[in-house]
Design an enzyme around this catalytic site. Sequence first.
Site, PDB file in Angstrom:
ATOM      1  N   ALA A  45      40.649 -85.220 -50.070  1.00  0.00           N
ATOM      2  CA  ALA A  45      40.515 -86.624 -49.667  1.00  0.00           C
ATOM      3  C   ALA A  45      40.849 -87.575 -50.820  1.00  0.00           C
ATOM      4  CB  ALA A  45      39.098 -86.880 -49.171  1.00  0.00           C
ATOM      5  N   ARG A  57      15.290 -89.618 -35.466  1.00  0.00           N
ATOM      6  CA  ARG A  57      14.072 -90.091 -34.802  1.00  0.00           C
ATOM      7  C   ARG A  57      12.825 -89.731 -35.605  1.00  0.00           C
ATOM      8  NH1 ARG A  57      15.113 -88.826 -28.815  1.00  0.00           N
ATOM      9  NH2 ARG A  57      15.456 -86.862 -29.888  1.00  0.00           N
ATOM     10  N   LYS A 218      35.979 -86.648 -21.370  1.00  0.00           N
ATOM     11  CA  LYS A 218      36.902 -86.215 -22.431  1.00  0.00           C
ATOM     12  C   LYS A 218      38.352 -86.480 -22.019  1.00  0.00           C
ATOM     13  CE  LYS A 218      33.683 -82.678 -24.000  1.00  0.00           C
ATOM     14  NZ  LYS A 218      33.254 -81.296 -23.759  1.00  0.00           N
TER      15      LYS A 218
HETATM   16  N1  LIG Z   1      26.316 -80.222 -29.869  1.00  0.00           N
HETATM   17  C1  LIG Z   1      27.605 -80.076 -29.644  1.00  0.00           C
HETATM   18  O1  LIG Z   1      28.101 -78.940 -29.509  1.00  0.00           O
HETATM   19  C2  LIG Z   1      28.502 -81.263 -29.552  1.00  0.00           C
HETATM   20  C3  LIG Z   1      29.888 -81.071 -29.373  1.00  0.00           C
HETATM   21  C4  LIG Z   1      30.745 -82.160 -29.338  1.00  0.00           C
HETATM   22  C5  LIG Z   1      30.219 -83.438 -29.434  1.00  0.00           C
HETATM   23  N2  LIG Z   1      28.860 -83.605 -29.573  1.00  0.00           N
HETATM   24  C6  LIG Z   1      28.334 -84.959 -29.669  1.00  0.00           C
HETATM   25  O2  LIG Z   1      27.704 -85.132 -30.922  1.00  0.00           O
HETATM   26  C7  LIG Z   1      26.633 -86.046 -30.786  1.00  0.00           C
HETATM   27  C8  LIG Z   1      25.368 -85.391 -31.322  1.00  0.00           C
HETATM   28  O3  LIG Z   1      25.075 -84.251 -30.567  1.00  0.00           O
HETATM   29  P1  LIG Z   1      23.967 -83.176 -31.015  1.00  0.00           P
HETATM   30  O4  LIG Z   1      24.213 -81.980 -30.179  1.00  0.00           O
HETATM   31  O5  LIG Z   1      23.928 -83.061 -32.475  1.00  0.00           O
HETATM   32  O6  LIG Z   1      22.640 -83.908 -30.492  1.00  0.00           O
HETATM   33  P2  LIG Z   1      21.137 -83.582 -30.891  1.00  0.00           P
HETATM   34  O7  LIG Z   1      21.018 -82.218 -31.447  1.00  0.00           O
HETATM   35  O8  LIG Z   1      20.309 -83.975 -29.734  1.00  0.00           O
HETATM   36  O9  LIG Z   1      20.857 -84.612 -32.085  1.00  0.00           O
HETATM   37  C9  LIG Z   1      20.692 -85.975 -31.884  1.00  0.00           C
HETATM   38  C10 LIG Z   1      20.166 -86.605 -33.146  1.00  0.00           C
HETATM   39  O10 LIG Z   1      20.021 -88.011 -32.932  1.00  0.00           O
HETATM   40  C11 LIG Z   1      18.714 -88.399 -33.322  1.00  0.00           C
HETATM   41  N3  LIG Z   1      18.240 -89.484 -32.468  1.00  0.00           N
HETATM   42  C12 LIG Z   1      18.043 -89.457 -31.132  1.00  0.00           C
HETATM   43  N4  LIG Z   1      17.573 -90.638 -30.711  1.00  0.00           N
HETATM   44  C13 LIG Z   1      17.450 -91.402 -31.814  1.00  0.00           C
HETATM   45  C14 LIG Z   1      16.979 -92.717 -32.044  1.00  0.00           C
HETATM   46  N5  LIG Z   1      16.555 -93.472 -31.037  1.00  0.00           N
HETATM   47  N6  LIG Z   1      16.992 -93.192 -33.300  1.00  0.00           N
HETATM   48  C15 LIG Z   1      17.421 -92.423 -34.335  1.00  0.00           C
HETATM   49  N7  LIG Z   1      17.879 -91.158 -34.170  1.00  0.00           N
HETATM   50  C16 LIG Z   1      17.889 -90.672 -32.937  1.00  0.00           C
HETATM   51  C17 LIG Z   1      17.831 -87.191 -33.161  1.00  0.00           C
HETATM   52  O11 LIG Z   1      16.718 -87.322 -34.010  1.00  0.00           O
HETATM   53  P3  LIG Z   1      15.580 -86.159 -34.095  1.00  0.00           P
HETATM   54  O12 LIG Z   1      16.289 -84.960 -34.635  1.00  0.00           O
HETATM   55  O13 LIG Z   1      14.593 -86.711 -35.067  1.00  0.00           O
HETATM   56  O14 LIG Z   1      15.065 -85.974 -32.721  1.00  0.00           O
HETATM   57  C18 LIG Z   1      18.791 -86.068 -33.577  1.00  0.00           C
HETATM   58  O15 LIG Z   1      18.753 -85.899 -34.973  1.00  0.00           O
HETATM   59  C19 LIG Z   1      26.596 -86.414 -29.300  1.00  0.00           C
HETATM   60  O16 LIG Z   1      27.312 -87.592 -29.090  1.00  0.00           O
HETATM   61  C20 LIG Z   1      27.294 -85.266 -28.627  1.00  0.00           C
HETATM   62  O17 LIG Z   1      27.904 -85.618 -27.397  1.00  0.00           O
HETATM   63  C21 LIG Z   1      28.007 -82.540 -29.635  1.00  0.00           C
END
Ligand SMILES: NC(=O)c1ccc[n+]([C@@H]2O[C@H](COP(=O)([O-])OP(=O)(O)OC[C@H]3O[C@@H](n4cnc5c(N)ncnc54)[C@H](OP(=O)(O)O)[C@@H]3O)[C@@H](O)[C@H]2O)c1
Length: 449
Positions: A45, A57, A218
Amino acid sequence: MPLQKRLLDAPMVAPLKVGLAGLGTVGASVVRLIDQQRQELALRAGRPIEIVAVSARSRGKDRGIDTKKFRWVADPAKLAADPEIDAFVELIGGEGNPARASVTAALNAGKPVVTANKALLARHGIELATLAERHRVALNFEASAGGAIPIVKTLREGLAGNAITRIYGILNGTCNYMLTRMERERLSFDDCLKEAQRLGYAEADPSFDIEGQDTAQKLSILASLAFGTRVDPAAVYVEGITSITTADLEAADALGYRIKLLGVAVRTDKGIEQRVHPTMVPKDSAIAQVMDVTNAVTIDAAGIAPITLVGPGAGGAATASAVVADIADIARGMRQAPFGRPSAKLVVSHKAPMQRHEGGYYIRLMAVDKPGSAATIAKRLAQHNISMESIVQRHSGPPAGGTIKGQGPVPVILITYATTEDAVRKALAAVQRDKAISGRPQLIRIEKN
Ligand SMILES: NC(=O)c1ccc[n+]([C@@H]2O[C@H](COP(=O)([O-])OP(=O)(O)OC[C@H]3O[C@@H](n4cnc5c(N)ncnc54)[C@H](OP(=O)(O)O)[C@@H]3O)[C@@H](O)[C@H]2O)c1
């Protein structure tokens, strides 16, 4: 002095300071990847990448990573506008707040943004892209579709000079996993879903995936990049995989096809057709080889052979790979119009009127056990100018042009040559009115490579 040492030692090369909101599956993987690739990333980079502040959260949660070294900011929107960060990464998810508010706050504060949030982009992509353009900052979203597959970059940059005619792909790992297992092991849809849930490949409420909505979000993002349409999942015709049975998968197999849930965006005489539905693809096509949770996208561009990109579509590590690449682009000072052209030039795409869709069809129906029923089916199809490529009866008995006699309804499988959906639906409605079949016929569109 070696380049690596020069770069890392040079006091002039300031690190890119990143604020990261969301420390879940993807967020924690991003922290790990940046840690593991620190030196290599700085070289690639041109400057170090440092996470300086984070938000999630619950602060005390064990995430398997050391978060104590980062400054904690409880409110993601505050983090987004924090004067000490150079770039904001949103990995919270969801189309509403705090994801939307924090991305908006970052862009308004003139900070480039990376997000993996397909729901946010599908719903508010144009608004956010317009904001990014106004503030002349990057809005990068490679991870929003296809996981680790660099499909956004491929469409936006790699194929900037090509006239794209069609993109189609497997964009939902859950559905592909289920169809793969149903085909391989002859598992019923319900058993397969239970198994996918047990293994963590399907959510407790799987409807968003299996009804095709995830793929539609998507696809709407990819269609915008490929064809310059305004991102709009409402413009996508959507059918999920819930009606697919092992009988369909067996018949497809016997006829030289596989069934995949495809997102397809294609340029037609009447505009851009965007659709998501179970699709029969020839077994020898690249997309038919894609099994389990793997994703793939094929791009047809004028003058060149199709390009197929295959890779892991979800999971922490796969998604982090795309997120970190987007951060590296920001560290390099790269900025593109988010959807590959000025947002104001993106055009409205209307929902595809599927009755105008042209292509081959797979039709599975249950011909009733009465004299002339097969002849009636053949007559109705002929009346609508539908020609058959193949006709298969799954049990013994005469072909569809003759009379079917036996112990009950006989499954008949028809593969048509290219026709219109309107013709197929009208012919089948007539056959139903004639009472030549029992139950609802199954209809699956065929996508040729
Ligand atoms: N997982 C996958 O395979 C995947 C693939 C492609 C795209 N994505 C995208 O990536 C993004 C994240 O997905 P993820 O799977 O990592 O989700 P996740 O495991 O549910 O993590 C969500 C995170 O956001 C935090 N959060 C939720 N509400 C909040 C609030 N009100 N204030 C502050 N923080 C908050 C949570 O905090 P806590 O941990 O403290 O609860 C957690 O750390 C999403 O947009 C999803 O569509 C995910």
